[in-house]
Design an enzyme around this catalytic site. Structure first.
Site, mmCIF file in Angstrom:
data_model
loop_
_atom_site.group_PDB
_atom_site.id
_atom_site.type_symbol
_atom_site.label_atom_id
_atom_site.label_comp_id
_atom_site.label_asym_id
_atom_site.label_seq_id
_atom_site.Cartn_x
_atom_site.Cartn_y
_atom_site.Cartn_z
ATOM 1 N N LYS A 1 0.841 -1.206 0.000
ATOM 2 C CA LYS A 1 0.000 0.000 0.000
ATOM 3 C C LYS A 1 0.873 1.250 0.000
ATOM 4 O O LYS A 1 1.847 1.335 0.767
ATOM 5 C CB LYS A 1 -0.910 -0.029 1.231
ATOM 6 C CG LYS A 1 -1.897 1.129 1.323
ATOM 7 C CD LYS A 1 -2.786 0.967 2.549
ATOM 8 C CE LYS A 1 -3.837 2.055 2.664
ATOM 9 N NZ LYS A 1 -4.727 1.862 3.824
ATOM 10 N N SER B 1 -9.644 -0.620 7.253
ATOM 11 C CA SER B 1 -9.104 -0.478 5.897
ATOM 12 C C SER B 1 -8.328 -1.685 5.384
ATOM 13 O O SER B 1 -7.993 -1.730 4.201
ATOM 14 C CB SER B 1 -8.217 0.759 5.814
ATOM 15 O OG SER B 1 -8.988 1.933 5.884
ATOM 16 N N SER C 1 -9.410 1.533 2.936
ATOM 17 C CA SER C 1 -8.573 2.267 2.018
ATOM 18 C C SER C 1 -7.497 1.434 1.323
ATOM 19 O O SER C 1 -6.861 1.922 0.387
ATOM 20 C CB SER C 1 -7.892 3.414 2.769
ATOM 21 O OG SER C 1 -7.067 2.925 3.816
#
Lengths: 482, 60
Positions: free
Chosen positions: A94, A194, A170
């Site tokens: 990420k 997330s 996310s």
């Protein structure tokens, strides 16, 4: 709706490109000599070439350095230097976690490029020492909050099971990338869900371990006292393999807790015989729970009963209040962002600036009260987990929302994850089947602080019985066969 | 009684944030629910002297 799943009996994708579905399967192939790490990474690169534009998985691909790392892994394995089950395995990271391979942007126009110049985050250093291959930086909601903003120059993440749906966030790119085989595992971050939300909506497994178990230094902060870096993979077994490497105290993170790291893989016995499994029955009265998710949850509970667990009904205490206590994390985010929000409001995504800026309406006393309520919650958890070993809930109340109608407030009402960020306990999301729309939903399994072994054991036993985690996306299979 | 809009504008101004008129309208509309949720935190039974879960340490 599908409560059972048709999965391949072979350890490779139905797409016919020879890609192992899980890290464990790939590790076995690497050691049997049927596959090299370079071949494995080439397969994931080929998938990225075909799928990334549609899925919006990557912000930056690092094909060349990935192939070089894979070649090193092959040489070491051939020489008998085996670094363990992650050796030679491709991972996506990420893009709020610093790596040497590519810049860190937090998918934002705001972040100072100097952030990524400090070198690998602690977890990245640990994963590299275990021999992993980093294939690139994956899409995220800006600074890990808000919703995708089409007016900003970044990819819009899409769900591998339906390109009109959101993959969740996310940690969107890591979720879609694991589900589509662009890499076999990866890192997400979890401040209110997330890791677990995209895991649920992409049909993979995602673990938020106990707060403080994994150092988060080198990760762009959102909520300092709520943030976690967690593994995302197809299987709970693979999450265990990643956590084994990621866990452990590090002084660089003020929140890191110095407790012994358990043998997570060794705990996966496949048995939950006698385990006390609490089911939060209050979710069945939740107005947002859709019928398919409710039915899939009941089927999942039946699996635990069939496996010999002792299933009991329970109700999680202080649900609304502890969820509000997580919303107070935006005050921590505002402390970090206030200077930039004052001067560069328009450079933030519309949803992100509102999610963080709203914290100006929270007073200092409100924030401290939220932390006092968290303490009440922690004590309540000690009482609850004296009567059960794990608690089951749906990860989200529905399947993935359409991108066209997505907004932050609606999304927040669809998830059932923030509670565990408020109290800090470990929680994993594992796939529990497909809804009538053909979209995955997740089963959330939570446990005692620092008792990831029990959480992972329960998740692994469920997956050994159900196989939902091996379900492949028809969208991906169709594209790869075209 | 201070209007919600006045309160929201004052809090945003104190933080130095300048949202668009549409964004301000959204924040004003959402403020009563936001405030009610935060106020509910004070209704949770706890010891008067209960500490916050985050604890200060003098060590770096």
């Amino acid at each position: 709706m599908s409560t059972t799943t048709a999965v391949t009996a072979e350890p490779f994708s139905l797409a016919g490109d020879g890609l192992p579905l899980t890290i464990s399967m790939a590790a076995e192939a690497l050691r049997s000599g049927s596959l090299t790490s370079v071949e494995l990474v080439q397969k994931t690169i080929a998938r990225a070439d075909r799928l990334d534009t549609a899925l919006g998985t990557y912000l930056a691909r690092t094909d060349q350095t990935a192939l070089e790392a894979a070649a090193r892994a092959d040489a070491e394995l051939a020489a008998g230097h085996d670094r363990g089950p992650l050796h030679g395995i491709p991972l996506g990271i990420k893009d709020i976690i610093a790596t040497d391979e590519a810049p860190t942007t937090a998918q934002s126009l705001i972040l100072d490029p100097a952030f990524g110049e400090k070198g690998d985050a602690v977890v990245i250093r640990r994963l590299k020492a275990a021999g992993v291959v980093i294939t690139g930086k994956t899409t995220t909601m800006e600074y890990a909050t808000g919703c995708p903003d089409p007016d900003k120059p970044f990819p819009i993440p899409r769900n591998p099971f339906n390109l009109d749906a959101w993959p969740g966030g996310s940690s969107s790119g890591t979720g879609s990338g694991v589900a589509a085989g662009l890499f076999l595992g990866g890192l997400g971050t979890d401040t209110g869900g997330s890791v677990r939300m995209p895991a649920a909506w992409c049909g993979i497994s995602g673990l938020k371990q106990t707060f403080g178990r994994v150092p988060k230094s080198g990760c762009v902060p959102l909520g300092f006292s709520y943030d976690h870096i967690g593994p995302m993979t197809r299987s709970a077994r693979d999450c265990a393999a990643m956590l084994q490497v990621m866990a452990g105290h590090d002084e660089s993170d003020a929140c890191s807790v110095d407790v012994p790291v358990d043998d997570y893989l060794g705990a996966l016995t496949g048995s939950v015989e006698g385990l006390r499994v609490g089911v939060d029955v209050s979710v069945f009265d939740h107005p947002g729970l859709d019928p398919d998710t409710a039915a899939l949850l009941r089927s999942a509970v039946d699996v635990f009963t069939a496996l010999g667990a002792t299933v009991v009904e329970t109700v999680l205490p202080w649900q609304e209040e502890l969820t509000t206590a997580v919303l107070a994390s935006s005050a921590e985010a505002l402390a970090y962002h206030r200077g930039d929000l004052r001067t560069r409001w328009e450079d933030y995504g519309a949803s992100t600036r509102m999610a963080i800026g709203r914290a100006a309406l929270t007073t200092a006393a409100d924030f401290v009260q939220a932390q006092r309520v968290r303490r009440v919650g922690v004590k309540a958890m000690a009482e609850l987990f004296s009567t059960v070993d794990v608690v089951l809930t749906p990860t989200c109340y529905t399947d993935a929302p359409d991108l066209a109608t997505l907004d932050w407030a609606t999304m927040f009402r669809m998830i059932n994850t923030p509670y565990w960020n408020a109290v800090g306990n470990p929680a994993i999301s594992v796939p529990m089947g497909l809804t009538g729309k053909g979209l995955p939903v997740g089963l959330q399994i939570a446990g005692r602080p620092f008792d990831e072994t029990t959480v992972l054991r329960a998740a692994d036993a469920f997956q050994q019985r159900t196989g939902h985690h091996l379900q492949e996306s028809p969208v991906v299979l169709k594209e790869l066969s075209a | 009684m201070i209007a919600v809009e006045t309160t929201v504008q004052a809090l945003l101004q104190a933080a130095g944030l300048v949202p668009s008129p549409e964004e301000l309208a959204g924040l004003v509309a959402g403020y009563p629910a936001h405030r009610a949720a935060l106020d509910a935190l004070y209704a949770v039974p706890m010891d008067k002297e209960e500490e916050p879960q985050t604890v200060f340490s003098p060590l770096p």
